[in-house]
Design a protein around this motif. Structure first.
Motif, short mmCIF file in Angstrom:
data_model
loop_
_atom_site.label_atom_id
_atom_site.label_comp_id
_atom_site.label_asym_id
_atom_site.label_seq_id
_atom_site.Cartn_x
_atom_site.Cartn_y
_atom_site.Cartn_z
N LYS A 251 0.84 -1.20 0.00
CA LYS A 251 0.00 0.00 0.00
C LYS A 251 0.88 1.26 0.00
CE LYS A 251 -3.25 2.63 2.82
NZ LYS A 251 -4.03 2.69 4.09
N ASP A 273 -5.92 -2.73 2.30
CA ASP A 273 -6.49 -1.44 1.90
C ASP A 273 -5.62 -0.86 0.80
OD1 ASP A 273 -8.03 0.90 1.88
OD2 ASP A 273 -6.82 1.85 3.45
N GLN A 274 -6.24 -0.50 -0.32
CA GLN A 274 -5.54 0.14 -1.43
C GLN A 274 -4.31 -0.68 -1.85
OE1 GLN A 274 -5.44 4.60 -1.04
NE2 GLN A 274 -6.17 4.13 1.03
N THR A 276 -3.11 -4.61 -4.11
CA THR A 276 -3.41 -5.86 -4.81
C THR A 276 -2.65 -6.99 -4.14
OG1 THR A 276 -3.87 -4.83 -6.95
CG2 THR A 276 -3.14 -7.12 -6.98
N LYS A 312 -10.64 0.40 0.48
CA LYS A 312 -11.03 0.67 -0.91
C LYS A 312 -9.91 0.25 -1.84
CE LYS A 312 -9.43 5.47 -0.65
NZ LYS A 312 -9.82 6.90 -0.76
N ASN A 313 -10.26 0.14 -3.12
CA ASN A 313 -9.28 -0.10 -4.18
C ASN A 313 -8.39 -1.31 -3.86
OD1 ASN A 313 -10.33 2.22 -5.37
ND2 ASN A 313 -8.76 3.54 -4.46
N THR A 315 -7.62 -5.43 -4.71
CA THR A 315 -7.81 -6.58 -5.59
C THR A 315 -7.22 -7.81 -4.91
OG1 THR A 315 -7.71 -5.24 -7.61
CG2 THR A 315 -7.28 -7.60 -7.83
N ASN A 343 -15.05 -0.34 -4.02
CA ASN A 343 -14.27 -0.25 -5.27
C ASN A 343 -13.21 -1.34 -5.34
OD1 ASN A 343 -15.69 2.14 -6.08
ND2 ASN A 343 -14.41 3.29 -4.65
N SER A 344 -13.62 -2.55 -5.02
CA SER A 344 -12.67 -3.65 -4.87
C SER A 344 -13.17 -4.89 -5.59
CB SER A 344 -12.45 -3.96 -3.38
OG SER A 344 -11.87 -2.86 -2.71
N THR A 345 -12.23 -5.81 -5.89
CA THR A 345 -12.55 -7.00 -6.66
C THR A 345 -11.87 -8.22 -6.06
OG1 THR A 345 -12.76 -5.73 -8.72
CG2 THR A 345 -12.37 -8.10 -8.93
#
Length: 780
Positions: A251, A273-274, A276, A312-313, A315, A343-345
């Motif tokens: 991050k 958080d934020q 991948t 958020k953000n 993956t 806003n995450s996957t």
């Protein structure tokens, strides 16, 4: 998993989509591919591989009941508590002697397999470990460990691991293994018993064969949890802190974090958080583990909770979380994925042996789970809980959850514009395949739902469970779209109600369901009881169009509450009862018939006062249903009528004096007590029961010592589901407390659903304050 098909290709007429005949034809293909000396299972439609619907899975599935075997076929049987009732297609094969086997013939090249099986529990309820031989074309390849430590639950909700209790269930588990090389189509893969010393029986349900790709390499510029941070890929050491350090650095530096091949022991949440977090693939990169002392701490990847600002953000992709959860404790945060992730996957993850695959607590927005597998959970597969918006689960395969497969629950905060699409949800052991409890503008489309086990249906839309109401904007509202779904052997008996739950069903328990609900271009096949059902409160605004009902164990429509619905091009065949509608509310439920309907309407409908035993068809072969149902949990979690719901629960007060706080009134000790400020009536005590309960009896106590003189307190009892709007459950009256009779007053109530229970005192003849040593609440 394979990406889902383009949704536009699914816009076709019902005749071109799946029907019972097409599903049966698919079954015949499966039988033809099996060896000639197969187990002679009853043909039953398969939920896997239905063109254009459900998850596009990477495996080829074969059922044991159509394979070569010298074992014993069990089923078909849908009776809860029976071993075959929890098998896919309600059939399986039991092996109970050395040399017995099930042998599958590959229909496509494969280098990996998963298989679903059941072993008996042990006497202690902790499960047993054993192994099965895996043979390829007659030659021993390996021994595969199997276990029953993740199965076998007993008693009432939320269940226990005590074999001495009643109601055994959750019998099956899955395991996976790589085959070492790619085996060509036509290869015979055999699971064979070498010994029964560790387990007297081995029941095989099915096998899934797939071609697993090579490990995914480290992305350019990514941090490596092993080489950069020292995480242990052997699983011997606890890697929690080192993986967390890698995630935090990712991050801070704006870099992805890579989990290479290996099994990593993780004993607590990795908080993301934020960033991948990516692996080498779910067959190669595995997070597993649990704290050896504090069993409420276990592997999981979580966003920050909403009250901490959420995450958020994020993956998460290409790895597995294989937990070690062997019991259901609803308060424990031992889910594979959790917290709030906006806003995450989540993409291509394998989640198994945790409490829930993903329990997401909002408020949060724009979250997606896709291309994933969720297996063998003790509770829900996924739950979008409390203010989850614009979020999706798509192209995901879910099997053997302990509760709802995919759920949305708008408790106190609205869920809006969420979608469950292109998913395959099979064998929820309790409750529903897919459900939305409340929610605005919800979409549940292009899914396959099969083999509901008990106390639920395939598809459920409802104003039920705490915090779902129009006052908070959480009730079902806007337009609920359920299009192009296929339901197979869905619905089952609710033995609390003593009748079946429909494959598609609606409830207005908390308040009337009054919104637009569109059920279109859908097949409802071989339903265990009714195909369509409504119950509780009222259900308005239902619209059915282009729906095919083929096979129902009882009725096409089971109407148990007022409301209205329209039907256009809805056809029904193979309905067990000669009158296809059961309706005892008469004109209270208004049916509007459009064109193209057949087979489901009758005037007058049946209203018999008794519920018929179902006739199960299993794809066309008649079979009888249960005549003596076993005891099992009701659709709503049951409550022991002798259990004091208020004991130990959170409690608030209008005031207290000295060392006599409100907690003394719920501590289970009648010798301690709450006393309000003096000379300041009215005074109140409010207990949070944790969930809405049908409270029928309140017991109020004062200390039993004779030093407490007889007194009369004037009081009322109120209830609320949201701690905001209270209704009077018992008007104000005088209640006498006499030490000679236990210093106790019992108040009978009507059973109104109540979460927040309040006693308001306006007078006391023995002291100028409200006084209670115990406030007890019961459902019976």
């Amino acid at each position: 998993m394979t990406a889902p098909p383009n949704g536009t290709s699914l816009r076709r007429t019902l005749a071109a989509t799946v029907s019972m005949a097409l599903a049966a034809a698919g079954t015949l293909v499966a039988v033809a591919l099996a060896p000639e000396a197969h187990a002679a299972g009853v043909p039953a439609p398969s939920p896997v591989g239905i063109s254009g619907r459900g998850a596009a899975v990477p495996f080829k599935e074969q059922e044991a009941e159509y394979a070569a075997t010298n074992g014993t076929l069990i089923g078909p049987d849908r009776l809860y508590g029976h071993l075959p009732s929890e098998a896919s297609g309600r059939q399986a094969v039991t092996l109970d002697a050395p040399g017995e086997y099930v042998e599958f013939t590959l229909t496509a090249p494969a280098n990996a397999m998963s298989f679903r099986y059941s072993l008996p529990d042990n006497a202690a309820g902790t499960g047993r470990d054993a192994s099965l031989d895996l043979k390829v074309d007659g030659n021993q390849l390996k021994s595969v460990p199997v276990t029953s430590k993740y199965g076998w639950y007993y008693g009432g909700y939320p269940f226990n691991n005590n074999p001495g209790d009643s109601n055994p269930h959750h019998f099956y588990d899955e395991t996976r293994t790589l085959l070492g090389s790619t085996l060509p189509a036509g290869t015979k893969v055999r699971l064979q018993v070498s010994s029964t010393s560790a387990s007297p029986t081995f029941t095989i349900d099915l096998a899934d064969f797939e071609q697993v790709g090579a490990p995914i390499g480290k992305p350019s510029g990514a941090l490596d949890v092993v080489s950069d941070f020292g995480a242990d890929p052997t699983g011997a050491a606890d890697s929690t802190a080192k993986i967390q350090a890698a995630v935090d650095a990712g991050k801070a530096q704006g870099r992805a974090v890579y989990i290479p091949q290996g099994t990593f022991q993780v004993r607590d949440h990795i908080v993301v958080d934020q960033v991948t977090l990516a692996g080498a693939g779910p067959w190669y990169s595995v997070l597993t583990g649990r704290d050896p002392v504090n069993r409420a701490k276990a592997v999981g990847v979580y966003g920050k909770y909403a009250n901490q600002g959420g995450s958020k953000n994020v993956t998460l992709k290409d790895f597995a979380i294989l937990g070690d959860i062997r019991e259901r404790v609803d308060d424990d945060q031992v889910n594979a994925i959790g917290g709030a992730l906006s806003n995450s996957t989540v993409d291509n993850v394998w989640l198994q042996h945790t409490k829930c695959g993903a329990w997401m607590d909002g408020p949060m927005d724009n979250f997606t789970i896709k291309n994933s597998r969720i297996l063998d959970q003790t509770a829900d597969g996924v739950n979008f809980h409390m203010g989850v918006t614009n979020s999706t689960v798509t192209n995901t395969f879910v099997r053997n959850t302990g509760d709802d497969g995919l759920a949305m629950w708008a408790e106190n905060v609205p869920n809006v514009k969420n979608k469950f699409t292109y998913n395959t949800v099979i064998l929820p052991i309790l409750a529903n395949n897919i459900v939305t409890y409340g929610g605005k503008d919800i979409t549940i489309s292009d899914n396959v739902m099969a083999d509901t086990v008990t106390n639920g249906g395939g598809l459920h839309v409802a104003n039920r469970y705490p915090g779902v109401n129009s006052g908070q904007g959480t009730a079902v509202s806007g337009t609920t779209t359920a299009a192009r779904n296929t339901l197979i052997r869905a619905g089952n008996n609710d033995y609390n109600w003593q009748f079946g739950v429909g494959a598609v069903w609606f409830s207005g328990l908390n308040e009337a369901l009054d919104a637009t609900v569109n059920i279109t271009d859908t097949e409802i096949l071989d339903s265990s009881y009714a195909a369509i059902m409504n119950i509780e409160g009222a259900t308005k605004g239902l619209h059915f169009e282009n729906v095919r009902i083929d096979g129902a164990g009882t009725y096409a429509l089971q109407i148990q509450a007022p409301g209205n619905a329209s039907f256009t091009n809805v056809t029904a065949t193979h309905i067990a009862q000669s009158n296809p509608i059961h309706n005892c509310v008469g004109s209270g439920f208004v049916i509007t018939r459009g064109t193209g309907n057949s087979g489901w309407y009758a005037d007058p409908p049946a209203c018999t006062g008794t519920w018929p035993d179902p006739k199960w068809t299993n794809g066309g072969v008649p079979g009888g249903g249960p005549t003596t149902p076993p005891t099992d949990p009701p659709t709503d979690p049951p409550t022991d009528p002798t259990l004091n719901l208020a004991k130990g629960r959170p409690v608030t007060e209008t005031s207290h004096t000295d060392v006599y706080p409100a907690t003394k009134a719920v501590d289970g000790d009648a010798n301690t007590y709450w006393e309000s400020a003096n000379n300041a009536f009215p005074q109140s005590l409010t207990v949070d029961l944790g969930a809405a309960q049908a409270v029928k009896r309140v017991v109020l106590k004062l200390p039993p010592a004779t030093a407490w003189a007889t007194r009369t307190q004037t009081l009322s009892v109120l209830g609320s589901t949201d701690n905001s709007t209270f209704t009077t459950l018992k008007p104000s009256a005088g209640y006498t407390f006499n030490p000679s009779s236990g210093n106790t007053a019992t108040i009978s109530l009507g059973g109104t659903a109540t979460r927040y229970l309040r006693v308001t005192v306006t007078g006391n003849t023995g002291w100028p304050a409200a006084q209670l040593s115990e406030l007890e609440a019961y459902t019976g």
